[in-house]
Design an enzyme around this catalytic site. Structure first.
Site, PDB file in Angstrom:
ATOM      1  N   ASP A 146      -2.139   1.923  -4.840  1.00  0.00           N
ATOM      2  CA  ASP A 146      -3.422   2.298  -4.247  1.00  0.00           C
ATOM      3  C   ASP A 146      -4.469   1.224  -4.521  1.00  0.00           C
ATOM      4  O   ASP A 146      -4.375   0.474  -5.506  1.00  0.00           O
ATOM      5  CB  ASP A 146      -3.908   3.635  -4.803  1.00  0.00           C
ATOM      6  CG  ASP A 146      -2.996   4.786  -4.428  1.00  0.00           C
ATOM      7  OD1 ASP A 146      -2.377   4.706  -3.347  1.00  0.00           O
ATOM      8  OD2 ASP A 146      -2.893   5.750  -5.208  1.00  0.00           O
ATOM      9  N   HIS A 154       0.811  -1.214   0.000  1.00  0.00           N
ATOM     10  CA  HIS A 154       0.000   0.000   0.000  1.00  0.00           C
ATOM     11  C   HIS A 154       0.852   1.274   0.000  1.00  0.00           C
ATOM     12  O   HIS A 154       0.327   2.372  -0.207  1.00  0.00           O
ATOM     13  CB  HIS A 154      -0.942   0.006   1.209  1.00  0.00           C
ATOM     14  CG  HIS A 154      -2.296   0.561   0.903  1.00  0.00           C
ATOM     15  ND1 HIS A 154      -2.502   1.572  -0.006  1.00  0.00           N
ATOM     16  CD2 HIS A 154      -3.525   0.238   1.380  1.00  0.00           C
ATOM     17  CE1 HIS A 154      -3.787   1.860  -0.064  1.00  0.00           C
ATOM     18  NE2 HIS A 154      -4.447   1.067   0.756  1.00  0.00           N
TER      19      HIS A 154
END
Length: 431
Positions: free
Chosen positions: A407, A403
């Protein structure tokens, strides 16, 4: 007689020490020149060390799991004639196994089947119980015999088996077939045990060394340093499975196609629009390298542990070439013949549970990559198409991402694009 000290040679660029995976010799053994003496594991590969001289082993550097620094004593050998401390042996060129492999929560036999990590231990046979009489006889004098309560069918079966019903302990007022079965399984003092009871097995301790320790270290580092998230989507692969069956029916002498080559083509066709997924993240330098070529790692289960052979330039191969390379690399990894170059440098990893399937997986990223993809089992179940209910072949596709780099929108959009290709397989073969 002279004492020859064999020092651990430089077995890789930047390698400061290596782990003893196993010894081929013990103190007191006679060794010949070029005879294998030890397997050593570095951060890159496992290499086999050979004795540079003939003689008798008098000292070893340690036990499996211990670390030995480059240039330190590995083995001392007593040789005939004059001798001196040995210079390091030549560098070893052959790498037999990579530790650059993820262990995605055991989600993947990878391209193979799942295997137990611990060696089987035969359970100790329980001591033969001392026969005990039917409880209905307890408390009575020697001249008084209580009747044995059992149905005619149980009595007949006991006669056929040669079993004295006086030795069978009932679970209740009278002896049933289950009590007779328990007697046959566990002996005269059997008591009553529920179906499925198994004999106990002894505890065992297994030292975590070699490939298993490297996998543990890599997975701990991946989970500790990478904020994972996983996205799962359901894909209708009915048309894809029909296309695969047609391709296999006309494959000639080419290898049989599994789902993986078709999935790899879909991935490679989609990645140019999502370059953040085909990347490696150097978190110490704070640099993300987005790769143009797709060097696809395949999580593969082997006897030594989970390994990741790499399909180089997967984007340039057709389905038949991919199927051939998948088979070749999997065989090389399982036989210990894969080279260091074949086991490193992946930019994205694919992990499949194969026949074990599973509804969904949450694979662990193969650090320093930023994504890992996991197809799950294909199942057939009813689904709506318009107003009709039809039988469809469905497969969940999982993707875990870093992450810090990827995204959630990007990961979901990528999977949806792959889904479109898989659900319309003719698009996979467009020029």
């Amino acid at each position: 007689m002279a004492l020859f000290t064999f020092k651990l040679p430089d077995i890789g660029e930047g390698i400061a020490q290596a782990e003893i995976v196993g010894w081929h010799v013990q103190v007191g053994d006679r060794v010949e020149e070029d005879q294998p003496i030890a397997d050593m594991m570095t951060d890159k590969a496992t290499v086999e060390m050979e004795s540079p001289v003939a003689g008798t082993v008098v000292r070893l550097a340690g036990e499996p799991g211990d670390q030995v620094s480059i240039g330190s004593m590995l083995v001392e050998i007593e040789t005939e004639g004059e001798g001196a401390v040995a210079a390091p042996a030549p560098s070893v060129e052959t790498a037999e196994a990579s530790i650059d492999a993820p262990l995605p929560s055991r989600e993947g036999p990878g391209v193979g089947g799942e295997q137990s990590e611990l060696p089987a231990v035969e359970p100790e046979a329980p001591a033969s119980p001392v026969p005990t009489p039917n409880p209905s006889l307890e408390g009575r004098g020697p001249d008084v015999a209580a009747p044995i309560l059992a149905s005619p069918a149980v009595r007949a079966r006991a006669r056929e088996l040669g079993v004295d019903l006086a030795l069978v302990k009932p679970n209740g007022d009278h002896i049933r077939h289950a009590d007779l079965d328990a007697y046959l399984l566990y002996g005269a003092g059997q008591g009553y045990r529920p179906a499925g009871r198994v004999a106990p097995r002894a505890d065992e301790q297994v030292k975590v060394i070699g490939m298993r320790r490297r996998i543990a270290e890599n997975m701990a580092a991946s989970k500790r340093n990478i904020p994972h998230f996983t996205y799962v989507e359901e894909i209708d692969v009915t048309a894809l499975e029909e296309a695969r069956a047609q391709l296999n029916a006309h494959r000639g002498d080419r290898p049989k196609l599994t789902m993986l080559p078709l999935l790899i083509v879909a991935i490679c066709r989609t990645l140019p629009d999502f370059p953040m997924l085909n990347a490696r993240y150097d978190d110490e330098a704070g640099v993300v390298t987005r790769h143009g070529a797709v060097h696809l790692g395949m999580a593969t289960q082997t006897d030594a542990g989970l390994m990741v052979p790499v399909i180089r330039d997967a984007q340039d191969r057709n389905v038949w070439q991919l199927a051939t390379e998948i088979r070749r690399l999997a065989d090389a990894a399982r036989s210990g013949k894969a080279t260091s170059a074949e086991l490193s440098g992946s930019t994205l990893t694919l992990t499949s549970l194969g026949p074990l399937g599973g509804i969904a997986t949450t694979p662990v990223i193969n650090r320093p990559e930023v994504a890992i993809i996991g197809p799950n089992r294909v199942i057939e179940r009813p689904m709506f198409r318009g107003e009709e209910i039809v039988a469809a072949k469905l497969m969940n596709l999982s993707i875990s991402c870093d992450h810090r780099v990827v995204d959630g929108w990007d990961a979901a959009s990528f999977v949806q694009a792959v889904r479109k290709l898989l659900e319309t397989p003719v698009l996979l073969f467009e020029g």
